[in-house]
Motif scaffolding. Structure first.
Motif, PDB file in Angstrom:
ATOM      1  N   VAL A 380      14.781 -45.326  73.570  1.00 18.95           N
ATOM      2  CA  VAL A 380      14.360 -43.932  73.439  1.00 18.95           C
ATOM      3  C   VAL A 380      15.439 -43.068  74.081  1.00 18.95           C
ATOM      4  CG1 VAL A 380      12.548 -42.233  73.844  1.00 18.95           C
ATOM      5  CG2 VAL A 380      11.940 -44.657  73.626  1.00 18.95           C
ATOM      6  N   ASP A 381      16.083 -42.249  73.286  1.00 15.82           N
ATOM      7  CA  ASP A 381      17.175 -41.392  73.779  1.00 15.82           C
ATOM      8  C   ASP A 381      18.222 -42.201  74.534  1.00 15.82           C
ATOM      9  OD1 ASP A 381      15.734 -39.337  72.674  1.00 15.82           O
ATOM     10  OD2 ASP A 381      15.009 -38.540  74.578  1.00 15.82           O
ATOM     11  N   GLY A 382      18.529 -43.368  73.998  1.00 15.44           N
ATOM     12  CA  GLY A 382      19.571 -44.192  74.594  1.00 15.44           C
ATOM     13  C   GLY A 382      19.143 -45.005  75.796  1.00 15.44           C
ATOM     14  N   LYS A 383      17.825 -44.992  76.108  1.00 15.11           N
ATOM     15  CA  LYS A 383      17.323 -45.718  77.265  1.00 15.11           C
ATOM     16  C   LYS A 383      16.310 -46.764  76.817  1.00 15.11           C
ATOM     17  CE  LYS A 383      17.849 -41.771  80.408  1.00 15.11           C
ATOM     18  NZ  LYS A 383      17.152 -40.847  81.348  1.00 15.11           N
ATOM     19  N   HIS A 384      16.324 -47.909  77.495  1.00 14.07           N
ATOM     20  CA  HIS A 384      15.363 -48.982  77.224  1.00 14.07           C
ATOM     21  C   HIS A 384      14.040 -48.576  77.877  1.00 14.07           C
ATOM     22  CE1 HIS A 384      14.383 -53.058  76.026  1.00 14.07           C
ATOM     23  NE2 HIS A 384      13.915 -53.317  77.220  1.00 14.07           N
ATOM     24  N   ARG A 385      13.013 -48.313  77.058  1.00 14.65           N
ATOM     25  CA  ARG A 385      11.780 -47.752  77.584  1.00 14.65           C
ATOM     26  C   ARG A 385      10.558 -48.442  76.973  1.00 14.65           C
ATOM     27  NH1 ARG A 385      11.920 -44.604  81.954  1.00 14.65           N
ATOM     28  NH2 ARG A 385      10.092 -43.467  81.195  1.00 14.65           N
ATOM     29  N   ALA A 386       9.442 -48.371  77.694  1.00  9.74           N
ATOM     30  CA  ALA A 386       8.144 -48.805  77.186  1.00  9.74           C
ATOM     31  C   ALA A 386       7.322 -47.564  76.860  1.00  9.74           C
ATOM     32  CB  ALA A 386       7.424 -49.663  78.223  1.00  9.74           C
ATOM     33  N   THR A 387       6.443 -47.685  75.883  1.00  9.21           N
ATOM     34  CA  THR A 387       5.706 -46.517  75.416  1.00  9.21           C
ATOM     35  C   THR A 387       4.205 -46.776  75.380  1.00  9.21           C
ATOM     36  OG1 THR A 387       5.931 -47.213  73.104  1.00  9.21           O
ATOM     37  CG2 THR A 387       7.627 -45.739  73.983  1.00  9.21           C
ATOM     38  N   LEU A 388       3.468 -45.693  75.372  1.00 10.29           N
ATOM     39  CA  LEU A 388       2.030 -45.695  75.170  1.00 10.29           C
ATOM     40  C   LEU A 388       1.738 -44.627  74.127  1.00 10.29           C
ATOM     41  CD1 LEU A 388      -0.381 -47.252  76.362  1.00 10.29           C
ATOM     42  CD2 LEU A 388      -0.696 -45.388  77.988  1.00 10.29           C
ATOM     43  N   SER A 389       1.255 -45.054  72.973  1.00 19.06           N
ATOM     44  CA  SER A 389       1.010 -44.152  71.838  1.00 19.06           C
ATOM     45  C   SER A 389       2.270 -43.398  71.422  1.00 19.06           C
ATOM     46  CB  SER A 389      -0.121 -43.174  72.169  1.00 19.06           C
ATOM     47  OG  SER A 389      -1.350 -43.855  72.208  1.00 19.06           O
TER      48      SER A 389
END
Length: 591
Positions: A380-389
């Motif tokens: 997400v925007d160049g960053k390794h991220r976890a998401t919720l919905s």
């Protein structure tokens, strides 16, 4: 000036003691010094986080409605917050110890938590909530006992034992978070600890010499209440005691229908109370085991946590193979059915004399519905991220509740979607707008490949359903609307859903998150903001006088008075607390 402040502080504490004498709700004091020490739980020296020089930290043991005061000295080299997991903080998210609600305690600072364990009983734990610190320790048990006038739904146990289990890495939390920041997974843990110690050498090939293991001594014929907490990072663990039945009695503040298990899956962040009777012969000691679930056993054997249950008249060491865990690596149906079997004891009294089932949650109309869906981490925007919905939460520099108090605009958005986003994921400080006294249905949909547990601060919620596949409107037909367990942390199996119901009667800003520390660190969380629209000071406690300021309100923060702090840390500290104890003893003569 420092002496004046010391005497003023002393007077405040005496006033608190006096008030506790004449009120029904006494104060209980703890002093925590949080620091690094070197320990070798798996035989490798490493930096761990200790409290008062101990790893794990002390167990807090209080009674319903006690006012708990915990003076924290942060001796780490980074900021700190302690989170009281499962403690509902009635009317006061100011004390919750999470970055979305509280400014962190700077290094070398003191800060005092004060909250009431209002109308709660049961087994909980605390831990540091920032910077991945829980992976290095800083955790401990938190017991809330019934008041004497409220009976427990079983005979009084002969003893009370706290057991902390969790996966563990020999790399400390700073190294682990750098791994996550680089977009990499943590890999298989190096072991499972039981009360901060490594495995008993049940197998000389798998377990090397020289590892200190936990021994729990018991007396034959006695029944103990054993409180087990999974304080680990991301691994679900199966807990069992060789040749002993586990009679489940309570989980996270709710008494359960009592039923025996030979073993029980305890997922990250969950807590259980078992009644265990020492009814075996004393020819040997017995194994206490915590082993990883849903993994390739041949690869994970060296990770298994093993402690020793030692009868006081035992005649020998534990022997033989470890008791088996359920054999269902690829089929999680057994584990889900086990979870469904845990029911609320509707006839038992909880913190109050009325039956737990007097709150008929199944007959309350739902006012708002949120479907929260997770997925494996993405860019997400160049960053390794976890998401919720579809949203990866960004903690604001100014905590949400503080921003509300001082009317700071632009800190967060009240636009968290009721259904998962269909577009690309995004980084946001997006918050759920909860309705005060509303009744919310939350569907937790796990589209990741691993087990997740979800926790909600400020509340106990009712687990009314879980199943494999995608949740639909028709899934409500399977809900348990009578004795679904009320708890604070629920598991969601991969490729499955769990549905919870929660009554939003606690004003504040409350966190809802995955307890899997890696996914939480990468942004899989949000907050539920619950505000009473009526102007009243009865539904939320005032901001504490010692509130910390940060972000756009940093200008309001006064420097900590080092001279006063120093004065109270030397001999004067001993005099101070000795005086408190003497005064408490004197007051007790009149209470």
């Amino acid at each position: 000036m420092a002496l004046y402040r010391f005497l003023a502080l002393f007077a405040v504490h005496i006033a608190l003691l006096v008030s506790s004498c004449f009120a029904a709700d006494p104060f209980v004091f703890y002093k925590f010094e949080v620091s690094y020490i070197t320990a070798s739980p798996l035989g490798v020296p490493q930096q761990v986080i200790a409290i008062n020089g101990k790893f794990p930290g002390p167990t807090i043991n209080v009674t319903t409605n006690n006012n708990v005061v915990v003076d924290v000295k942060n001796k780490l080299d980074e900021s700190l917050l302690l989170h009281w997991s499962g403690i509902q903080q009635r009317r006061s998210s100011w004390q919750d110890g999470l970055l979305g609600t509280n400014c962190p305690i700077p290094p070398k600072w003191n800060w005092t938590y004060q909250f009431q364990v209002k109308d709660q009983v049961g087994s909980f734990f605390y831990f540091p909530s920032l910077h991945f610190q829980r992976a290095s320790g800083g955790f401990g048990g938190f017991i809330i006992n019934n008041r004497a006038i409220i009976p427990i739904p079983f005979a009084t146990p002969d003893g009370d034992i706290t057991i902390l289990i969790g996966d563990w890495y020999t790399r400390n939390h700073t190294a682990l978070r750098k791994t996550l920041d680089a977009g990499k997974g943590l890999g298989m843990p190096d072991g499972v600890l039981i009360n901060g110690k490594g495995p008993y050498q049940y197998n000389t090939t798998l377990v090397p010499d020289g590892i200190d293991f936990e021994t729990i001594e018991v007396h034959p014929g006695k029944t103990y209440r054993i409180r087990v907490h999974n304080v680990g990072i991301s691994t679900s663990l199966n807990f069992r005691i060789q040749n002993h039945n586990l009679l489940l009695a309570e989980t996270e503040g709710s008494y359960t229908v009592q039923q025996n298990y030979t073993s029980l899956d305890i997922h990250v962040g969950q807590s259980y109370s078992f009644l265990v009777t020492m009814d075996q012969n004393a020819s040997t000691d017995y194994y206490i085991v915590a082993s990883a679930r849903f993994v390739n056993e041949s690869q994970w054997k060296r990770v298994t946590g093993v402690a020793i249950l030692h009868y006081s008249n035992s005649k020998g060491k534990a022997r033989g193979p470890l008791p088996d865990a359920p054999d269902d690596e690829f089929d999680k149906t057994f584990s889900m059915n086990q979870a469904r079997s845990i029911r609320w004891n509707v006839s038992a009294s909880g913190a109050r004399p009325n039956p737990q089932g007097s709150f008929r949650y199944g007959s309350i109309n739902v006012t708002e519905v949120y479907v929260l869906k997770n997925k494996p981490p993405v860019m997400v925007d160049g960053k390794h991220r976890a998401t919720l919905s579809g949203i990866s939460f960004v903690n604001p520099s100014t905590p949400i509740r503080l921003a509300d108090k001082y009317k700071v605009k632009g800190v967060y958005k009240l636009d968290f979607p009721t259904r998962p986003l269909t577009g690309p994921p995004r980084l946001e400080t997006s918050v759920i707008n909860g309705t005060y006294r509303g009744f919310m249905e939350v569907i937790l949909q796990n589209n990741d490949t691993k087990m997740h547990t979800y926790h909600m601060s400020g509340y106990a919620f009712f687990v009314v359903g879980m199943d494999f596949g995608e949740w639909t409107e028709n899934s409500r037909g399977t809900y348990n609307k009578w004795d679904g367990i009320a708890r604070t942390t629920a598991q969601v199996y991969p490729g499955a859903w769990t549905s919870i119901l929660v009554s939003l009667d606690n004003v504040g800003v409350w966190n809802i998150r995955t307890e899997n520390l890696d996914s939480w660190y990468l942004g899989q969380e949000t907050y539920i903001r619950v505000v009473n629209p009526e102007a009243t000071n009865k539904t939320e406690l005032a901001m504490p006088d010692n509130a910390l300021f940060c972000g756009s309100l940093s200008r309001l923060q006064k420097p900590q008075d080092i001279s006063a702090a120093t004065a109270v840390t030397g001999n004067r500290s001993k005099l101070f607390f000795t005086s408190l104890l003497i005064m408490a003893a004197l007051l007790s003569l009149f209470c």
